[in-house]
Design a protein around this motif. Structure first.
Motif, PDB file in Angstrom:
ATOM      1  N   MET A   1      -7.068  17.319  -9.246  1.00  0.00           N
ATOM      2  CA  MET A   1      -7.112  16.786  -7.894  1.00  0.00           C
ATOM      3  C   MET A   1      -5.865  15.928  -7.669  1.00  0.00           C
ATOM      4  O   MET A   1      -5.410  15.236  -8.567  1.00  0.00           O
ATOM      5  CB  MET A   1      -8.372  15.943  -7.702  1.00  0.00           C
ATOM      6  N   ASN A   2      -5.359  15.980  -6.451  1.00  0.00           N
ATOM      7  CA  ASN A   2      -4.170  15.217  -6.098  1.00  0.00           C
ATOM      8  C   ASN A   2      -4.526  14.015  -5.237  1.00  0.00           C
ATOM      9  O   ASN A   2      -5.626  13.931  -4.674  1.00  0.00           O
ATOM     10  CB  ASN A   2      -3.171  16.091  -5.356  1.00  0.00           C
ATOM     11  N   LEU A   3      -3.573  13.093  -5.148  1.00  0.00           N
ATOM     12  CA  LEU A   3      -3.750  11.877  -4.363  1.00  0.00           C
ATOM     13  C   LEU A   3      -2.480  11.605  -3.583  1.00  0.00           C
ATOM     14  O   LEU A   3      -1.369  11.831  -4.076  1.00  0.00           O
ATOM     15  CB  LEU A   3      -4.043  10.693  -5.304  1.00  0.00           C
ATOM     16  N   SER A   4      -2.644  11.124  -2.360  1.00  0.00           N
ATOM     17  CA  SER A   4      -1.542  10.681  -1.519  1.00  0.00           C
ATOM     18  C   SER A   4      -1.749   9.202  -1.237  1.00  0.00           C
ATOM     19  O   SER A   4      -2.852   8.786  -0.891  1.00  0.00           O
ATOM     20  CB  SER A   4      -1.535  11.450  -0.191  1.00  0.00           C
ATOM     21  N   VAL A   5      -0.688   8.411  -1.409  1.00  0.00           N
ATOM     22  CA  VAL A   5      -0.774   6.969  -1.185  1.00  0.00           C
ATOM     23  C   VAL A   5       0.377   6.541  -0.296  1.00  0.00           C
ATOM     24  O   VAL A   5       1.519   6.964  -0.497  1.00  0.00           O
ATOM     25  CB  VAL A   5      -0.710   6.176  -2.511  1.00  0.00           C
ATOM     26  N   GLU A   6       0.070   5.721   0.685  1.00  0.00           N
ATOM     27  CA  GLU A   6       1.097   5.093   1.513  1.00  0.00           C
ATOM     28  C   GLU A   6       1.085   3.605   1.191  1.00  0.00           C
ATOM     29  O   GLU A   6       0.030   2.962   1.266  1.00  0.00           O
ATOM     30  CB  GLU A   6       0.820   5.318   2.994  1.00  0.00           C
ATOM     31  N   ILE A   7       2.249   3.066   0.814  1.00  0.00           N
ATOM     32  CA  ILE A   7       2.341   1.674   0.356  1.00  0.00           C
ATOM     33  C   ILE A   7       3.367   0.928   1.198  1.00  0.00           C
ATOM     34  O   ILE A   7       4.482   1.407   1.391  1.00  0.00           O
ATOM     35  CB  ILE A   7       2.794   1.599  -1.117  1.00  0.00           C
ATOM     36  N   SER A   8       2.986  -0.246   1.655  1.00  0.00           N
ATOM     37  CA  SER A   8       3.930  -1.185   2.250  1.00  0.00           C
ATOM     38  C   SER A   8       3.896  -2.438   1.389  1.00  0.00           C
ATOM     39  O   SER A   8       2.836  -2.999   1.146  1.00  0.00           O
ATOM     40  CB  SER A   8       3.546  -1.524   3.691  1.00  0.00           C
ATOM     41  N   MET A   9       5.072  -2.868   0.934  1.00  0.00           N
ATOM     42  CA  MET A   9       5.183  -4.037   0.065  1.00  0.00           C
ATOM     43  C   MET A   9       5.839  -5.165   0.847  1.00  0.00           C
ATOM     44  O   MET A   9       6.855  -4.965   1.505  1.00  0.00           O
ATOM     45  CB  MET A   9       6.035  -3.700  -1.158  1.00  0.00           C
ATOM     46  N   TYR A  10       5.241  -6.350   0.765  1.00  0.00           N
ATOM     47  CA  TYR A  10       5.747  -7.531   1.454  1.00  0.00           C
ATOM     48  C   TYR A  10       5.957  -8.650   0.434  1.00  0.00           C
ATOM     49  O   TYR A  10       5.048  -9.446   0.199  1.00  0.00           O
ATOM     50  CB  TYR A  10       4.776  -7.974   2.551  1.00  0.00           C
ATOM     51  N   PRO A  11       7.150  -8.718  -0.181  1.00  0.00           N
ATOM     52  CA  PRO A  11       7.425  -9.803  -1.129  1.00  0.00           C
ATOM     53  C   PRO A  11       7.401 -11.152  -0.410  1.00  0.00           C
ATOM     54  O   PRO A  11       7.885 -11.273   0.716  1.00  0.00           O
ATOM     55  CB  PRO A  11       8.833  -9.498  -1.639  1.00  0.00           C
ATOM     56  N   LEU A  12       6.834 -12.140  -1.051  1.00  0.00           N
ATOM     57  CA  LEU A  12       6.793 -13.483  -0.481  1.00  0.00           C
ATOM     58  C   LEU A  12       8.033 -14.233  -0.954  1.00  0.00           C
ATOM     59  O   LEU A  12       7.973 -15.162  -1.764  1.00  0.00           O
ATOM     60  CB  LEU A  12       5.501 -14.181  -0.892  1.00  0.00           C
ATOM     61  N   ALA A  13       9.180 -13.779  -0.441  1.00  0.00           N
ATOM     62  CA  ALA A  13      10.475 -14.337  -0.824  1.00  0.00           C
ATOM     63  C   ALA A  13      11.457 -14.120   0.322  1.00  0.00           C
ATOM     64  O   ALA A  13      11.311 -13.179   1.106  1.00  0.00           O
ATOM     65  CB  ALA A  13      10.991 -13.656  -2.080  1.00  0.00           C
ATOM     66  N   ASP A  14      12.435 -14.992   0.405  1.00  0.00           N
ATOM     67  CA  ASP A  14      13.452 -14.852   1.443  1.00  0.00           C
ATOM     68  C   ASP A  14      14.308 -13.607   1.227  1.00  0.00           C
ATOM     69  O   ASP A  14      14.640 -12.904   2.169  1.00  0.00           O
ATOM     70  CB  ASP A  14      14.352 -16.094   1.478  1.00  0.00           C
ATOM     71  N   ASN A  15      14.670 -13.340  -0.002  1.00  0.00           N
ATOM     72  CA  ASN A  15      15.494 -12.191  -0.338  1.00  0.00           C
ATOM     73  C   ASN A  15      14.567 -11.032  -0.718  1.00  0.00           C
ATOM     74  O   ASN A  15      14.328 -10.777  -1.896  1.00  0.00           O
ATOM     75  CB  ASN A  15      16.444 -12.555  -1.484  1.00  0.00           C
ATOM     76  N   TYR A  16      14.032 -10.335   0.254  1.00  0.00           N
ATOM     77  CA  TYR A  16      12.949  -9.384   0.031  1.00  0.00           C
ATOM     78  C   TYR A  16      13.397  -7.959  -0.268  1.00  0.00           C
ATOM     79  O   TYR A  16      12.633  -7.173  -0.832  1.00  0.00           O
ATOM     80  CB  TYR A  16      11.987  -9.376   1.222  1.00  0.00           C
ATOM     81  N   ILE A  17      14.612  -7.586   0.072  1.00  0.00           N
ATOM     82  CA  ILE A  17      15.035  -6.194  -0.122  1.00  0.00           C
ATOM     83  C   ILE A  17      15.158  -5.817  -1.602  1.00  0.00           C
ATOM     84  O   ILE A  17      14.656  -4.754  -1.999  1.00  0.00           O
ATOM     85  CB  ILE A  17      16.323  -5.895   0.668  1.00  0.00           C
ATOM     86  N   PRO A  18      15.784  -6.612  -2.472  1.00  0.00           N
ATOM     87  CA  PRO A  18      15.867  -6.207  -3.887  1.00  0.00           C
ATOM     88  C   PRO A  18      14.514  -5.966  -4.562  1.00  0.00           C
ATOM     89  O   PRO A  18      14.371  -4.965  -5.286  1.00  0.00           O
ATOM     90  CB  PRO A  18      16.637  -7.357  -4.543  1.00  0.00           C
ATOM     91  N   PRO A  19      13.486  -6.803  -4.323  1.00  0.00           N
ATOM     92  CA  PRO A  19      12.194  -6.487  -4.957  1.00  0.00           C
ATOM     93  C   PRO A  19      11.582  -5.176  -4.451  1.00  0.00           C
ATOM     94  O   PRO A  19      10.992  -4.423  -5.229  1.00  0.00           O
ATOM     95  CB  PRO A  19      11.301  -7.673  -4.581  1.00  0.00           C
ATOM     96  N   ILE A  20      11.734  -4.910  -3.164  1.00  0.00           N
ATOM     97  CA  ILE A  20      11.204  -3.653  -2.620  1.00  0.00           C
ATOM     98  C   ILE A  20      11.924  -2.476  -3.256  1.00  0.00           C
ATOM     99  O   ILE A  20      11.293  -1.499  -3.690  1.00  0.00           O
ATOM    100  CB  ILE A  20      11.319  -3.619  -1.086  1.00  0.00           C
ATOM    101  N   GLN A  21      13.247  -2.555  -3.341  1.00  0.00           N
ATOM    102  CA  GLN A  21      14.022  -1.468  -3.949  1.00  0.00           C
ATOM    103  C   GLN A  21      13.659  -1.293  -5.413  1.00  0.00           C
ATOM    104  O   GLN A  21      13.547  -0.170  -5.908  1.00  0.00           O
ATOM    105  CB  GLN A  21      15.518  -1.708  -3.790  1.00  0.00           C
ATOM    106  N   GLY A  22      13.440  -2.395  -6.121  1.00  0.00           N
ATOM    107  CA  GLY A  22      13.034  -2.312  -7.522  1.00  0.00           C
ATOM    108  C   GLY A  22      11.690  -1.624  -7.691  1.00  0.00           C
ATOM    109  O   GLY A  22      11.503  -0.819  -8.614  1.00  0.00           O
TER     110      GLY A  22
END
Length: 81
Positions: A1-22
């Protein structure tokens, strides 16, 4: 069986793009998954148990070093575009 997941990540930091990319880079390390990223979310598709394990481990690893909110939708089956 397969699974599809949609994820939105909201880092609690001012510089949020590097954690999302990581987080996205960590998901992409797994060739058995298909990862599609857009401006609103990241979608992950693959075998059910593998998707749950990889997403869970990536979230846990991030939470061990910093704080973030993850908003996820889990849909049974392969719903990739």
């Amino acid at each position: 069986m397969n699974l599809s997941v949609e994820i939105s990540m909201y880092p609690l930091a001012d510089n949020y793009i590097p954690p999302i990319q990581g987080f996205i880079d960590e998901l992409n390390r797994h060739p058995e998954l298909q990862v599609i990223t857009n401006t609103m979310s990241t979608q992950v598709f693959g075998p059910y148990d593998t998707v749950l394990m990889v997403v869970g481990e990536a979230m846990k690893a991030y939470h061990q070093t910093a704080k973030a909110s993850f908003v996820c939708k889990f849909l049974g089956g392969d719903l990739r575009p």
